[in-house]
Design a protein around this motif. Sequence first.
Motif, PDB file in Angstrom:
ATOM      1  N   ASP A  76     -59.346  65.546  38.316  1.00 43.90           N
ATOM      2  CA  ASP A  76     -58.480  65.507  39.752  1.00 43.90           C
ATOM      3  C   ASP A  76     -57.141  65.680  39.322  1.00 43.90           C
ATOM      4  OD1 ASP A  76     -57.582  64.940  42.147  1.00 43.90           O
ATOM      5  OD2 ASP A  76     -58.667  62.933  42.244  1.00 43.90           O
ATOM      6  N   VAL A  77     -56.619  66.731  39.177  1.00 40.90           N
ATOM      7  CA  VAL A  77     -55.416  66.904  38.695  1.00 40.90           C
ATOM      8  C   VAL A  77     -54.304  66.513  40.001  1.00 40.90           C
ATOM      9  CG1 VAL A  77     -53.468  68.644  37.913  1.00 40.90           C
ATOM     10  CG2 VAL A  77     -56.177  68.775  37.254  1.00 40.90           C
ATOM     11  N   VAL A  78     -54.803  67.059  41.178  1.00 40.10           N
ATOM     12  CA  VAL A  78     -53.866  66.603  42.388  1.00 40.10           C
ATOM     13  C   VAL A  78     -53.300  65.161  42.281  1.00 40.10           C
ATOM     14  CG1 VAL A  78     -53.408  66.965  44.687  1.00 40.10           C
ATOM     15  CG2 VAL A  78     -55.101  68.475  43.635  1.00 40.10           C
ATOM     16  N   THR A  79     -54.366  64.271  42.153  1.00 37.98           N
ATOM     17  CA  THR A  79     -53.824  62.872  41.972  1.00 37.98           C
ATOM     18  C   THR A  79     -53.069  62.556  41.046  1.00 37.98           C
ATOM     19  OG1 THR A  79     -56.063  62.341  43.297  1.00 37.98           O
ATOM     20  CG2 THR A  79     -55.020  60.615  42.295  1.00 37.98           C
ATOM     21  N   LEU A  80     -53.679  63.059  39.933  1.00 37.93           N
ATOM     22  CA  LEU A  80     -52.953  62.719  38.508  1.00 37.93           C
ATOM     23  C   LEU A  80     -51.387  63.134  38.820  1.00 37.93           C
ATOM     24  CD1 LEU A  80     -53.217  61.644  35.644  1.00 37.93           C
ATOM     25  CD2 LEU A  80     -53.402  64.115  34.945  1.00 37.93           C
ATOM     26  N   VAL A  81     -51.256  64.265  39.294  1.00 35.93           N
ATOM     27  CA  VAL A  81     -49.955  64.739  39.596  1.00 35.93           C
ATOM     28  C   VAL A  81     -48.977  63.846  40.406  1.00 35.93           C
ATOM     29  CG1 VAL A  81     -48.413  66.501  40.373  1.00 35.93           C
ATOM     30  CG2 VAL A  81     -50.228  67.127  39.037  1.00 35.93           C
ATOM     31  N   GLU A  82     -49.768  63.428  41.593  1.00 45.45           N
ATOM     32  CA  GLU A  82     -49.157  62.693  42.529  1.00 45.45           C
ATOM     33  C   GLU A  82     -48.718  61.228  41.988  1.00 45.45           C
ATOM     34  OE1 GLU A  82     -51.307  64.081  46.745  1.00 45.45           O
ATOM     35  OE2 GLU A  82     -51.851  62.386  45.746  1.00 45.45           O
ATOM     36  N   LYS A  83     -49.423  60.775  41.069  1.00 43.38           N
ATOM     37  CA  LYS A  83     -49.418  59.622  40.554  1.00 43.38           C
ATOM     38  C   LYS A  83     -48.135  59.700  39.689  1.00 43.38           C
ATOM     39  CE  LYS A  83     -53.562  57.065  40.985  1.00 43.38           C
ATOM     40  NZ  LYS A  83     -53.621  55.924  40.877  1.00 43.38           N
ATOM     41  N   ALA A  84     -47.874  60.758  38.792  1.00 41.72           N
ATOM     42  CA  ALA A  84     -46.964  61.045  37.944  1.00 41.72           C
ATOM     43  C   ALA A  84     -45.439  61.244  38.851  1.00 41.72           C
ATOM     44  CB  ALA A  84     -47.174  62.233  37.137  1.00 41.72           C
ATOM     45  N   GLN A  85     -45.561  61.870  39.913  1.00 41.67           N
ATOM     46  CA  GLN A  85     -44.437  61.998  40.708  1.00 41.67           C
ATOM     47  C   GLN A  85     -43.919  60.850  41.408  1.00 41.67           C
ATOM     48  OE1 GLN A  85     -46.030  64.958  43.549  1.00 41.67           O
ATOM     49  NE2 GLN A  85     -44.980  66.713  42.573  1.00 41.67           N
ATOM     50  N   GLU A  86     -44.886  59.862  41.695  1.00 43.97           N
ATOM     51  CA  GLU A  86     -44.423  58.671  41.984  1.00 43.97           C
ATOM     52  C   GLU A  86     -43.587  57.758  41.059  1.00 43.97           C
ATOM     53  OE1 GLU A  86     -47.759  56.086  43.371  1.00 43.97           O
ATOM     54  OE2 GLU A  86     -48.331  57.783  44.736  1.00 43.97           O
ATOM     55  N   GLN A  87     -43.721  57.916  39.844  1.00 41.96           N
ATOM     56  CA  GLN A  87     -43.088  57.303  38.927  1.00 41.96           C
ATOM     57  C   GLN A  87     -41.864  58.156  38.501  1.00 41.96           C
ATOM     58  OE1 GLN A  87     -43.840  54.372  38.559  1.00 41.96           O
ATOM     59  NE2 GLN A  87     -45.595  54.256  39.435  1.00 41.96           N
ATOM     60  N   TYR A  88     -41.594  59.269  39.051  1.00 40.15           N
ATOM     61  CA  TYR A  88     -40.770  60.321  38.451  1.00 40.15           C
ATOM     62  C   TYR A  88     -39.253  59.671  39.133  1.00 40.15           C
ATOM     63  CZ  TYR A  88     -38.474  64.416  37.234  1.00 40.15           C
ATOM     64  OH  TYR A  88     -37.671  65.586  36.701  1.00 40.15           O
ATOM     65  N   ASN A  89     -38.530  59.582  38.259  1.00 43.59           N
ATOM     66  CA  ASN A  89     -37.114  59.552  38.706  1.00 43.59           C
ATOM     67  C   ASN A  89     -36.112  60.402  38.318  1.00 43.59           C
ATOM     68  OD1 ASN A  89     -34.533  58.477  38.747  1.00 43.59           O
ATOM     69  ND2 ASN A  89     -34.968  56.198  38.732  1.00 43.59           N
ATOM     70  N   LYS A 119     -47.684  52.170  34.294  1.00 43.78           N
ATOM     71  CA  LYS A 119     -47.361  51.909  35.834  1.00 43.78           C
ATOM     72  C   LYS A 119     -48.377  52.957  36.687  1.00 43.78           C
ATOM     73  CE  LYS A 119     -42.614  50.961  36.202  1.00 43.78           C
ATOM     74  NZ  LYS A 119     -41.383  51.522  36.868  1.00 43.78           N
ATOM     75  N   MET A 120     -48.787  53.928  35.995  1.00 43.66           N
ATOM     76  CA  MET A 120     -49.490  55.044  36.767  1.00 43.66           C
ATOM     77  C   MET A 120     -50.868  54.676  37.020  1.00 43.66           C
ATOM     78  SD  MET A 120     -48.167  58.552  35.427  1.00 43.66           S
ATOM     79  CE  MET A 120     -49.601  59.521  35.694  1.00 43.66           C
ATOM     80  N   GLY A 121     -51.067  53.233  36.378  1.00 51.35           N
ATOM     81  CA  GLY A 121     -52.478  52.999  36.460  1.00 51.35           C
ATOM     82  C   GLY A 121     -53.211  52.658  35.258  1.00 51.35           C
ATOM     83  N   ASN A 122     -54.766  52.396  35.376  1.00 51.79           N
ATOM     84  CA  ASN A 122     -55.593  52.224  34.361  1.00 51.79           C
ATOM     85  C   ASN A 122     -55.672  53.569  33.560  1.00 51.79           C
ATOM     86  OD1 ASN A 122     -58.320  52.748  33.336  1.00 51.79           O
ATOM     87  ND2 ASN A 122     -58.487  50.424  34.212  1.00 51.79           N
ATOM     88  N   ILE A 123     -55.406  53.401  32.205  1.00 55.53           N
ATOM     89  CA  ILE A 123     -55.258  54.775  31.311  1.00 55.53           C
ATOM     90  C   ILE A 123     -56.911  55.482  31.352  1.00 55.53           C
ATOM     91  CG2 ILE A 123     -55.105  55.369  29.361  1.00 55.53           C
ATOM     92  CD1 ILE A 123     -53.324  52.725  28.949  1.00 55.53           C
TER      93      ILE A 123
END
Lengths: 224, 211
Positions: A76-89, A119-123
């Motif tokens: 589920d790459v879409v969710t993975l990218v979204e999660k990464a974006q949330e943490q991206y500064n 922070k992105m969640g469960n590894i």
Amino acid sequence: MTGQDAVNTAKAFNDRLDFDGVVLTKLDGDTRGGAALSIKTVVNKPIKFVGTGEKMEAIDVFHPTRMSDRILGMGDVVTLVEKAQEQYNEEEARKLSKKIAQNKFDFNDFLAQLNQIKKMGNIKDLVGMIPGVGKAMKDVDIKDDAFKHIEAIIQSMTPAEREKPELINGSRRARIAKGSGQSIQEINKLMKQFEETRKMMRMMQDKGAMMKMMKNMPKMPGMK
Amino acid sequence: MFDSLSEKLDRAFKVLKGQGKITEINVAETLKEVRKALLDADVNYKVAKQFTDTVKEKALGQQVLTAISPSQLLVKITHDELTSLMGGETADIKLDSNPTIILMSGLQGSGKTTFTGKLANHLKTKRGKKPLLIAADVYRPAAINQLHVLGEQIGVEVFSDAESKDPISIAKRGIAQAKENGNTVVIIDTAGRLAVDEAMMNEIAALKKRN
């Protein structure tokens, strides 16, 4: 409570309340996700959210397509990218890339990166979102605290050592090992991983070297 | 979360590996495995049966392109059907009324209070809403405290009245306060109840109707 029970309960509640949508909670603990598949047909109400843990951030909007991707092992790459974006500064990222360019990526940055991943969640969930990897990794037990000993090692370093890893000689290693409760071998392993990460990061910026890097990808830290 | 289901489906599709085309026989074999996998995952029997029937129908009617193998094609059909089984489109939460009132209902211990906090946090941080939580669980003494602790963690206001034993009046006063303070979302955390508990079900039905 699994599958059929959940569906029957939902039906009984719906008969009385005619609710708008369903939330699947505790999806992290339950391997039998049958409820997700039957509820729409039986109750005819959409699933809106899923809860996947104890933390306040452990909530995801329910996307049927992404869920079937995951069921069929496509990741589920879409969710993975979204999660990464949330943490991206953006600002931090710019600072970091400057540091990498000057080969000044240090243990403080390393630690910050680890924290961001955490922070992105469960590894294990995150790894499962990478297509193909989920299946390959299903027998590998990645504990949530996989990064803990790495953190312990870094936190046992003095600020000077963190900024200038070159300082760390044999006797300093022995001290860090004692301080973090790890063996010297573990320290050496981390130092080596860190060097490789550093090298890789510089190569990432230098596009020509990308191909070379692909050939000898270093192992990810924390995985055995 | 779907580990064992994924694994079994994967095994089911292996039956088709190396087969040149989709026939009634090899599809039936694969789908039998798929149905078993679904039933093992505790999917409703009727749903599983219907699911494999639809997939079969679609698979046999398909023109197989030379570029893709039958097993890939079947995976695709299964993927599409799974998606539509789960609702097809992403169903977003409706937030247009002001304030939007969300009533949580469910069994004891299903995670309503925790989810109330999560949802408030989600709406606050990602949708820019200003939620108010109402503690209408008057039966479990710790529930009100739990909600207050969660509210503090995520920085969201919580309305409660430990004195009152009437969820309807608590909810009413909570909503009135929300309107006054300009909260855009109200989430009412109710007590857990069994669907067979007539008195409790009447209570929540009334709660829904009155607000």
